[in-house]
Design a protein around this motif. Structure first.
Motif, PDB file in Angstrom:
ATOM      1  N   PHE A  16       0.833  -1.206   0.000  1.00 16.11           N
ATOM      2  CA  PHE A  16       0.000   0.000   0.000  1.00 16.11           C
ATOM      3  C   PHE A  16       0.867   1.256   0.000  1.00 16.11           C
ATOM      4  CE2 PHE A  16      -1.674   3.432   2.671  1.00 16.11           C
ATOM      5  CZ  PHE A  16      -2.725   3.855   1.873  1.00 16.11           C
ATOM      6  N   LEU A  17       1.860   1.299   0.895  1.00 18.14           N
ATOM      7  CA  LEU A  17       2.722   2.480   0.964  1.00 18.14           C
ATOM      8  C   LEU A  17       3.454   2.713  -0.355  1.00 18.14           C
ATOM      9  CD1 LEU A  17       4.292   2.238   4.539  1.00 18.14           C
ATOM     10  CD2 LEU A  17       2.741   4.000   3.687  1.00 18.14           C
ATOM     11  N   ILE A  18       3.943   1.664  -0.971  1.00 22.30           N
ATOM     12  CA  ILE A  18       4.671   1.796  -2.237  1.00 22.30           C
ATOM     13  C   ILE A  18       3.753   2.352  -3.322  1.00 22.30           C
ATOM     14  CG2 ILE A  18       5.789   0.501  -4.099  1.00 22.30           C
ATOM     15  CD1 ILE A  18       6.887  -1.374  -1.809  1.00 22.30           C
ATOM     16  N   LEU A  19       2.582   1.755  -3.475  1.00 19.33           N
ATOM     17  CA  LEU A  19       1.667   2.200  -4.540  1.00 19.33           C
ATOM     18  C   LEU A  19       1.112   3.600  -4.290  1.00 19.33           C
ATOM     19  CD1 LEU A  19      -0.284  -1.113  -5.202  1.00 19.33           C
ATOM     20  CD2 LEU A  19       1.496  -0.067  -6.634  1.00 19.33           C
ATOM     21  N   ALA A  20       0.635   3.835  -3.066  1.00 16.93           N
ATOM     22  CA  ALA A  20       0.026   5.141  -2.767  1.00 16.93           C
ATOM     23  C   ALA A  20       1.060   6.263  -2.830  1.00 16.93           C
ATOM     24  CB  ALA A  20      -0.644   5.112  -1.394  1.00 16.93           C
ATOM     25  N   SER A  21       2.252   6.021  -2.300  1.00 15.08           N
ATOM     26  CA  SER A  21       3.262   7.079  -2.309  1.00 15.08           C
ATOM     27  C   SER A  21       3.808   7.331  -3.709  1.00 15.08           C
ATOM     28  CB  SER A  21       4.398   6.760  -1.338  1.00 15.08           C
ATOM     29  OG  SER A  21       5.080   5.581  -1.724  1.00 15.08           O
ATOM     30  N   ALA A  22       3.936   6.290  -4.517  1.00 19.28           N
ATOM     31  CA  ALA A  22       4.392   6.490  -5.899  1.00 19.28           C
ATOM     32  C   ALA A  22       3.381   7.340  -6.665  1.00 19.28           C
ATOM     33  CB  ALA A  22       4.614   5.150  -6.593  1.00 19.28           C
ATOM     34  N   GLY A  23       2.095   7.047  -6.473  1.00 21.71           N
ATOM     35  CA  GLY A  23       1.053   7.876  -7.096  1.00 21.71           C
ATOM     36  C   GLY A  23       1.106   9.306  -6.599  1.00 21.71           C
ATOM     37  N   GLY A  24       1.325   9.473  -5.298  1.00 24.31           N
ATOM     38  CA  GLY A  24       1.440  10.810  -4.727  1.00 24.31           C
ATOM     39  C   GLY A  24       2.637  11.563  -5.285  1.00 24.31           C
ATOM     40  N   LEU A  25       3.761  10.876  -5.417  1.00 26.66           N
ATOM     41  CA  LEU A  25       4.962  11.526  -5.963  1.00 26.66           C
ATOM     42  C   LEU A  25       4.754  11.980  -7.400  1.00 26.66           C
ATOM     43  CD1 LEU A  25       8.015   9.480  -4.642  1.00 26.66           C
ATOM     44  CD2 LEU A  25       7.651  11.934  -4.437  1.00 26.66           C
ATOM     45  N   ILE A  26       4.098  11.154  -8.191  1.00 24.42           N
ATOM     46  CA  ILE A  26       3.813  11.536  -9.576  1.00 24.42           C
ATOM     47  C   ILE A  26       2.958  12.798  -9.606  1.00 24.42           C
ATOM     48  CG2 ILE A  26       2.545  10.832 -11.661  1.00 24.42           C
ATOM     49  CD1 ILE A  26       3.534   7.924 -10.985  1.00 24.42           C
ATOM     50  N   THR A  27       1.934  12.827  -8.758  1.00 22.03           N
ATOM     51  CA  THR A  27       1.061  13.997  -8.676  1.00 22.03           C
ATOM     52  C   THR A  27       1.831  15.220  -8.171  1.00 22.03           C
ATOM     53  OG1 THR A  27      -0.827  12.560  -8.258  1.00 22.03           O
ATOM     54  CG2 THR A  27      -1.095  14.862  -7.673  1.00 22.03           C
ATOM     55  N   ASP A  28       2.699  15.009  -7.181  1.00 21.26           N
ATOM     56  CA  ASP A  28       3.507  16.100  -6.625  1.00 21.26           C
ATOM     57  C   ASP A  28       4.433  16.698  -7.673  1.00 21.26           C
ATOM     58  OD1 ASP A  28       2.381  15.352  -4.187  1.00 21.26           O
ATOM     59  OD2 ASP A  28       4.164  14.244  -3.540  1.00 21.26           O
ATOM     60  N   ILE A  29       5.112  15.846  -8.406  1.00 18.42           N
ATOM     61  CA  ILE A  29       6.054  16.310  -9.424  1.00 18.42           C
ATOM     62  C   ILE A  29       5.319  17.031 -10.547  1.00 18.42           C
ATOM     63  CG2 ILE A  29       7.677  15.514 -11.210  1.00 18.42           C
ATOM     64  CD1 ILE A  29       8.516  13.333  -9.085  1.00 18.42           C
ATOM     65  N   ALA A  30       4.189  16.469 -10.976  1.00 16.28           N
ATOM     66  CA  ALA A  30       3.405  17.109 -12.047  1.00 16.28           C
ATOM     67  C   ALA A  30       2.948  18.504 -11.622  1.00 16.28           C
ATOM     68  CB  ALA A  30       2.200  16.243 -12.411  1.00 16.28           C
ATOM     69  N   GLY A  31       2.453  18.630 -10.403  1.00 17.56           N
ATOM     70  CA  GLY A  31       1.976  19.928  -9.923  1.00 17.56           C
ATOM     71  C   GLY A  31       3.090  20.906  -9.621  1.00 17.56           C
ATOM     72  N   SER A  32       4.188  20.406  -9.032  1.00 12.32           N
ATOM     73  CA  SER A  32       5.285  21.283  -8.615  1.00 12.32           C
ATOM     74  C   SER A  32       6.135  21.792  -9.769  1.00 12.32           C
ATOM     75  CB  SER A  32       6.198  20.540  -7.631  1.00 12.32           C
ATOM     76  OG  SER A  32       5.520  20.239  -6.444  1.00 12.32           O
ATOM     77  N   PHE A  33       6.403  20.922 -10.718  1.00 11.16           N
ATOM     78  CA  PHE A  33       7.357  21.282 -11.766  1.00 11.16           C
ATOM     79  C   PHE A  33       6.750  21.514 -13.148  1.00 11.16           C
ATOM     80  CE2 PHE A  33       9.841  18.866  -8.630  1.00 11.16           C
ATOM     81  CZ  PHE A  33      10.698  19.877  -8.230  1.00 11.16           C
ATOM     82  N   PHE A  34       5.554  20.977 -13.371  1.00 14.47           N
ATOM     83  CA  PHE A  34       4.963  21.087 -14.702  1.00 14.47           C
ATOM     84  C   PHE A  34       3.615  21.811 -14.705  1.00 14.47           C
ATOM     85  CE2 PHE A  34       7.694  17.315 -14.660  1.00 14.47           C
ATOM     86  CZ  PHE A  34       8.631  17.724 -15.602  1.00 14.47           C
ATOM     87  N   GLY A  35       3.155  22.223 -13.522  1.00 13.46           N
ATOM     88  CA  GLY A  35       1.902  22.971 -13.426  1.00 13.46           C
ATOM     89  C   GLY A  35       0.701  22.206 -13.944  1.00 13.46           C
ATOM     90  N   SER A  36       0.710  20.889 -13.772  1.00 12.94           N
ATOM     91  CA  SER A  36      -0.420  20.096 -14.256  1.00 12.94           C
ATOM     92  C   SER A  36      -0.889  19.138 -13.158  1.00 12.94           C
ATOM     93  CB  SER A  36      -0.017  19.309 -15.507  1.00 12.94           C
ATOM     94  OG  SER A  36       0.994  18.376 -15.200  1.00 12.94           O
ATOM     95  N   GLY A  37      -2.066  18.596 -13.359  1.00 12.29           N
ATOM     96  CA  GLY A  37      -2.607  17.633 -12.412  1.00 12.29           C
ATOM     97  C   GLY A  37      -3.372  18.262 -11.275  1.00 12.29           C
ATOM     98  N   ALA A  38      -3.742  17.417 -10.337  1.00 13.39           N
ATOM     99  CA  ALA A  38      -4.609  17.823  -9.229  1.00 13.39           C
ATOM    100  C   ALA A  38      -4.001  18.907  -8.345  1.00 13.39           C
ATOM    101  CB  ALA A  38      -4.954  16.601  -8.372  1.00 13.39           C
ATOM    102  N   GLU A  39      -2.698  18.934  -8.188  1.00 11.84           N
ATOM    103  CA  GLU A  39      -2.061  19.903  -7.300  1.00 11.84           C
ATOM    104  C   GLU A  39      -1.686  21.218  -7.991  1.00 11.84           C
ATOM    105  OE1 GLU A  39       1.268  18.049  -5.379  1.00 11.84           O
ATOM    106  OE2 GLU A  39       0.044  16.433  -4.588  1.00 11.84           O
TER     107      GLU A  39
END
Length: 136
Positions: A16-39
């Motif tokens: 669970f931690l591996i899957l949920a955190s990997a999904g979170g990291l993808i969302t974090d990177i998309a929002g932080s560096f590319f201005g896309s996604g939920a964040e």
């Protein structure tokens, strides 16, 4: 609780931690560096805020990978109960994030999972304590 069940619980938790955190990291990177996604909307005016998201999800990934690879130890149940208590509490304290990012379903699912893991790990510890006490 048997060591076999305890080890299975740790493996499920690690997965669970591996899957949920990997999904979170993808969302974090998309929002932080590319201005896309939920964040994206949350980070647009405060891009430095993404550091907290990336750190939390990155550390959860490290914990998950470590638990997956570690030999079984009863002590891991206390560690994982504390990890999930922290993550579940953070989700509740910052619930507005899930609303603002329009990801309530993610908030419900991950927060419920965190607290279920807290209960499960504490149950293993309590069951072991009872078994040890009754054998003396």
């Amino acid at each position: 609780m048997t060591p076999v069940f305890g080890n299975l619980l740790i493996r499920v938790n690690a997965g669970f931690l591996i899957l949920a955190s990997a999904g979170g990291l993808i969302t974090d990177i998309a929002g932080s560096f590319f201005g896309s996604g939920a964040e994206a909307a949350l980070l647009a005016n405060a891009p430095g805020t993404g550091i907290g998201f990336i750190e939390a999800h990155g550390l959860a990934l490290i914990v998950g990978l470590t638990m997956w690879r570690s030999a079984y130890s009863l002590n891991w149940h206390a560690v994982l109960a504390a990890v999930h208590a922290l993550l579940g509490t953070a989700n509740l304290l910052f619930w507005q994030f899930f609303i603002a990012a329009d990801v309530l379903i993610v908030g419900y699912a991950t927060t419920a999972a965190h607290w279920l893991f807290v209960v499960a790990h504490l149950a293993v510890l309590a069951g072991t304590a009872r078994r040890v006490a009754s054998s003396h």
